[in-house]
Design a protein around this motif. Structure first.
Motif, PDB file in Angstrom:
ATOM      1  N   GLY A 151     -93.159  -4.681  58.823  1.00 54.01           N
ATOM      2  CA  GLY A 151     -93.906  -5.487  59.804  1.00 54.01           C
ATOM      3  C   GLY A 151     -95.055  -6.215  59.628  1.00 54.01           C
ATOM      4  N   ALA A 152     -95.279  -6.270  58.266  1.00 56.59           N
ATOM      5  CA  ALA A 152     -96.764  -7.189  57.977  1.00 56.59           C
ATOM      6  C   ALA A 152     -96.177  -8.506  58.117  1.00 56.59           C
ATOM      7  CB  ALA A 152     -97.147  -6.816  56.614  1.00 56.59           C
ATOM      8  N   ASP A 153     -97.153  -9.199  58.632  1.00 56.67           N
ATOM      9  CA  ASP A 153     -96.832 -10.809  58.788  1.00 56.67           C
ATOM     10  C   ASP A 153     -97.749 -11.844  57.950  1.00 56.67           C
ATOM     11  OD1 ASP A 153     -94.514 -10.474  60.619  1.00 56.67           O
ATOM     12  OD2 ASP A 153     -96.018 -10.240  62.253  1.00 56.67           O
ATOM     13  N   GLU A 154     -98.890 -11.135  57.696  1.00 59.63           N
ATOM     14  CA  GLU A 154     -99.969 -12.011  57.238  1.00 59.63           C
ATOM     15  C   GLU A 154    -100.515 -11.261  55.769  1.00 59.63           C
ATOM     16  OE1 GLU A 154    -101.481 -14.621  58.633  1.00 59.63           O
ATOM     17  OE2 GLU A 154    -100.301 -14.389  60.302  1.00 59.63           O
ATOM     18  N   TRP A 155    -101.105 -12.340  54.849  1.00 56.22           N
ATOM     19  CA  TRP A 155    -101.306 -11.516  53.583  1.00 56.22           C
ATOM     20  C   TRP A 155    -102.441 -10.636  53.523  1.00 56.22           C
ATOM     21  CZ3 TRP A 155     -98.755 -12.623  49.528  1.00 56.22           C
ATOM     22  CH2 TRP A 155     -97.872 -13.560  49.309  1.00 56.22           C
ATOM     23  N   ASP A 156    -103.321 -10.387  54.578  1.00 57.11           N
ATOM     24  CA  ASP A 156    -104.245  -9.119  54.956  1.00 57.11           C
ATOM     25  C   ASP A 156    -103.458  -8.056  54.986  1.00 57.11           C
ATOM     26  OD1 ASP A 156    -106.273 -10.895  54.263  1.00 57.11           O
ATOM     27  OD2 ASP A 156    -106.692 -11.070  56.417  1.00 57.11           O
ATOM     28  N   GLU A 157    -102.399  -8.195  55.975  1.00 56.25           N
ATOM     29  CA  GLU A 157    -101.668  -7.058  56.373  1.00 56.25           C
ATOM     30  C   GLU A 157    -100.642  -6.468  54.987  1.00 56.25           C
ATOM     31  OE1 GLU A 157     -99.420  -8.526  59.450  1.00 56.25           O
ATOM     32  OE2 GLU A 157    -101.072  -7.958  60.893  1.00 56.25           O
ATOM     33  N   ILE A 158    -100.247  -7.548  54.229  1.00 54.79           N
ATOM     34  CA  ILE A 158     -99.497  -7.188  53.073  1.00 54.79           C
ATOM     35  C   ILE A 158    -100.591  -6.367  52.164  1.00 54.79           C
ATOM     36  CG2 ILE A 158     -98.406  -8.192  51.136  1.00 54.79           C
ATOM     37  CD1 ILE A 158     -97.135 -10.206  52.824  1.00 54.79           C
ATOM     38  N   ALA A 159    -101.602  -6.868  51.990  1.00 54.09           N
ATOM     39  CA  ALA A 159    -102.459  -6.194  51.014  1.00 54.09           C
ATOM     40  C   ALA A 159    -102.874  -4.730  51.430  1.00 54.09           C
ATOM     41  CB  ALA A 159    -103.769  -7.023  50.746  1.00 54.09           C
ATOM     42  N   GLU A 160    -103.018  -4.537  52.962  1.00 56.45           N
ATOM     43  CA  GLU A 160    -103.427  -3.201  53.458  1.00 56.45           C
ATOM     44  C   GLU A 160    -102.289  -2.418  52.925  1.00 56.45           C
ATOM     45  OE1 GLU A 160    -105.432  -0.233  55.018  1.00 56.45           O
ATOM     46  OE2 GLU A 160    -106.261  -2.057  54.409  1.00 56.45           O
ATOM     47  N   CYS A 161    -101.064  -2.935  53.302  1.00 61.58           N
ATOM     48  CA  CYS A 161     -99.965  -2.047  53.130  1.00 61.58           C
ATOM     49  C   CYS A 161     -99.834  -1.594  51.746  1.00 61.58           C
ATOM     50  CB  CYS A 161     -98.611  -2.708  53.625  1.00 61.58           C
ATOM     51  SG  CYS A 161     -96.936  -1.824  53.280  1.00 61.58           S
ATOM     52  N   GLY A 162    -100.132  -2.511  50.871  1.00 60.93           N
ATOM     53  CA  GLY A 162    -100.088  -2.096  49.407  1.00 60.93           C
ATOM     54  C   GLY A 162    -101.089  -1.049  48.984  1.00 60.93           C
ATOM     55  N   ARG A 163    -102.402  -1.327  49.627  1.00 64.14           N
ATOM     56  CA  ARG A 163    -103.200  -0.305  49.092  1.00 64.14           C
ATOM     57  C   ARG A 163    -102.945   1.121  49.829  1.00 64.14           C
ATOM     58  NH1 ARG A 163    -106.543  -4.676  50.116  1.00 64.14           N
ATOM     59  NH2 ARG A 163    -106.797  -4.411  52.397  1.00 64.14           N
ATOM     60  N   THR A 164    -102.419   1.173  51.238  1.00 60.31           N
ATOM     61  CA  THR A 164    -102.204   2.337  51.846  1.00 60.31           C
ATOM     62  C   THR A 164    -100.800   3.043  50.958  1.00 60.31           C
ATOM     63  OG1 THR A 164    -102.825   1.270  53.903  1.00 60.31           O
ATOM     64  CG2 THR A 164    -101.371   3.216  53.766  1.00 60.31           C
ATOM     65  N   LYS A 165    -100.065   2.483  50.624  1.00 57.96           N
ATOM     66  CA  LYS A 165     -98.920   2.897  49.919  1.00 57.96           C
ATOM     67  C   LYS A 165     -98.880   2.746  48.164  1.00 57.96           C
ATOM     68  CE  LYS A 165     -96.992   3.503  53.843  1.00 57.96           C
ATOM     69  NZ  LYS A 165     -96.696   4.674  54.265  1.00 57.96           N
ATOM     70  N   GLU A 166    -100.037   2.655  47.949  1.00 60.42           N
ATOM     71  CA  GLU A 166    -100.130   2.782  46.500  1.00 60.42           C
ATOM     72  C   GLU A 166     -99.399   3.808  45.590  1.00 60.42           C
ATOM     73  OE1 GLU A 166    -103.471   2.355  42.707  1.00 60.42           O
ATOM     74  OE2 GLU A 166    -104.148   2.223  44.884  1.00 60.42           O
ATOM     75  N   PRO A 167     -99.789   5.193  46.024  1.00 60.06           N
ATOM     76  CA  PRO A 167     -99.183   6.144  45.177  1.00 60.06           C
ATOM     77  C   PRO A 167     -97.370   6.149  45.169  1.00 60.06           C
ATOM     78  CG  PRO A 167    -100.710   6.748  46.578  1.00 60.06           C
ATOM     79  CD  PRO A 167    -100.569   5.377  47.135  1.00 60.06           C
ATOM     80  N   SER A 168     -96.856   5.600  46.212  1.00 62.64           N
ATOM     81  CA  SER A 168     -95.519   5.342  46.369  1.00 62.64           C
ATOM     82  C   SER A 168     -95.024   4.262  45.465  1.00 62.64           C
ATOM     83  CB  SER A 168     -95.113   5.175  47.937  1.00 62.64           C
ATOM     84  OG  SER A 168     -95.368   6.208  48.842  1.00 62.64           O
ATOM     85  N   PHE A 169     -95.979   3.201  45.565  1.00 60.33           N
ATOM     86  CA  PHE A 169     -95.402   2.164  44.426  1.00 60.33           C
ATOM     87  C   PHE A 169     -95.518   2.449  42.895  1.00 60.33           C
ATOM     88  CE2 PHE A 169     -96.664  -0.772  48.375  1.00 60.33           C
ATOM     89  CZ  PHE A 169     -95.218  -0.994  48.423  1.00 60.33           C
ATOM     90  N   ARG A 170     -96.491   3.406  42.440  1.00 58.19           N
ATOM     91  CA  ARG A 170     -96.552   3.736  41.294  1.00 58.19           C
ATOM     92  C   ARG A 170     -95.461   4.421  40.807  1.00 58.19           C
ATOM     93  NH1 ARG A 170    -101.053   2.458  38.822  1.00 58.19           N
ATOM     94  NH2 ARG A 170    -103.007   2.064  40.033  1.00 58.19           N
ATOM     95  N   TRP A 171     -94.740   5.032  41.386  1.00 53.17           N
ATOM     96  CA  TRP A 171     -93.450   5.713  40.682  1.00 53.17           C
ATOM     97  C   TRP A 171     -92.504   4.364  40.303  1.00 53.17           C
ATOM     98  CZ3 TRP A 171     -88.334   4.956  42.344  1.00 53.17           C
ATOM     99  CH2 TRP A 171     -88.309   4.477  43.753  1.00 53.17           C
ATOM    100  N   LEU A 172     -92.385   3.153  41.142  1.00 49.78           N
ATOM    101  CA  LEU A 172     -91.608   2.227  40.767  1.00 49.78           C
ATOM    102  C   LEU A 172     -92.076   1.094  40.082  1.00 49.78           C
ATOM    103  CD1 LEU A 172     -88.707   0.726  41.580  1.00 49.78           C
ATOM    104  CD2 LEU A 172     -90.148  -0.043  43.576  1.00 49.78           C
ATOM    105  N   LEU A 173     -93.390   0.852  40.366  1.00 53.92           N
ATOM    106  CA  LEU A 173     -93.923  -0.430  39.498  1.00 53.92           C
ATOM    107  C   LEU A 173     -94.723  -0.081  38.362  1.00 53.92           C
ATOM    108  CD1 LEU A 173     -94.623  -2.310  42.717  1.00 53.92           C
ATOM    109  CD2 LEU A 173     -92.756  -2.579  41.469  1.00 53.92           C
TER     110      LEU A 173
END
Length: 58
Positions: free
Chosen positions: A18-40
């Motif tokens: 549901g992120a529409d703006e770059w700030d929202e995308i960045a916030e989502c990335g920071r919030t979900k960083e542990p989840s992204f670490r297993w993939l990226l």
């Protein structure tokens, strides 16, 4: 600089969530960083990436 695929995966996941703006995308990335670490690789850790740096990355 992060690999382009890392940026695209984070941005795509954020937009699906549901992120529409770059700030929202960045916030989502920071919030979900542990989840992204297993993939990226995230060789430089996680930092918010501005639209201009994404568009100018090579």
């Amino acid at each position: 600089m992060h690999p382009r695929t890392d940026i695209l995966v984070i941005a795509t996941c954020a937009m699906i969530a549901g992120a529409d703006e770059w700030d929202e995308i960045a916030e989502c990335g920071r919030t979900k960083e542990p989840s992204f670490r297993w993939l990226l690789a995230l060789p430089h850790g996680f930092r918010a990436t501005t639209r201009s740096s994404v568009c100018s990355s090579s």
